[in-house]
Scaffold this motif. Structure first.
Motif, short mmCIF file in Angstrom:
data_model
loop_
_atom_site.label_atom_id
_atom_site.label_comp_id
_atom_site.label_asym_id
_atom_site.label_seq_id
_atom_site.Cartn_x
_atom_site.Cartn_y
_atom_site.Cartn_z
N PRO A 1 0.80 -1.23 0.00
CA PRO A 1 0.00 0.00 0.00
C PRO A 1 0.83 1.27 0.00
N SER A 2 2.01 1.24 0.58
CA SER A 2 2.82 2.45 0.63
C SER A 2 3.25 2.89 -0.77
N GLN A 3 3.22 1.96 -1.74
CA GLN A 3 3.59 2.30 -3.10
C GLN A 3 2.38 2.69 -3.94
N SER A 4 1.17 2.48 -3.42
CA SER A 4 -0.04 2.81 -4.15
C SER A 4 -0.37 4.29 -4.00
N THR A 5 -0.97 4.84 -5.03
CA THR A 5 -1.44 6.22 -4.97
C THR A 5 -2.91 6.23 -5.31
N LEU A 6 -3.55 7.35 -5.13
CA LEU A 6 -4.97 7.47 -5.45
C LEU A 6 -5.23 7.18 -6.93
N ASP A 7 -4.25 7.45 -7.77
CA ASP A 7 -4.40 7.18 -9.20
C ASP A 7 -4.56 5.68 -9.48
N ASP A 8 -4.09 4.83 -8.59
CA ASP A 8 -4.23 3.38 -8.76
C ASP A 8 -5.67 2.92 -8.54
N PHE A 9 -6.51 3.79 -8.00
CA PHE A 9 -7.88 3.43 -7.68
C PHE A 9 -8.87 4.31 -8.43
#
Length: 87
Positions: A44-52
């Motif tokens: 999750p630390s590598q995920s951004t809002l753009d991934d969702f």
């Protein structure tokens, strides 16, 4: 770290060994890097809002009788009954 034992067919093993040699890395680290790239959302630390981007993509009116969050068991029962009617 957790230990994992897997079996590879001969061509895949040879390709992995070759890649590890080329990268001057262990075969385990090559496998870890490949999996990390395949499971990007696991970290999750590598995920951004753009991934969702799917968040907020849909909208609907609440069903008669109240919101699904309150009557979820009833709505699930109705959906199952509609999909699999009793003989």
């Amino acid at each position: 770290m957790k230990r994992l034992q897997i079996q590879l067919d001969e061509p895949l093993y040879d390709a992995l060994r070759r890649r590890a040699f080329e990268e001057q890395a262990s075969m385990a680290s090559v496998v870890r890097d490949a999996l990390a790239g395949s499971f990007k959302s696991v970290h999750p630390s590598q995920s951004t809002l753009d991934d969702f981007g799917f968040i907020g993509a849909g909208s609907s009116e609440p069903p008669a009788g109240g919101p699904v969050s309150v009557r979820h068991d009833e709505f699930l029962d109705e959906a199952i009954a509609a999909r699999f009617p009793k003989p």
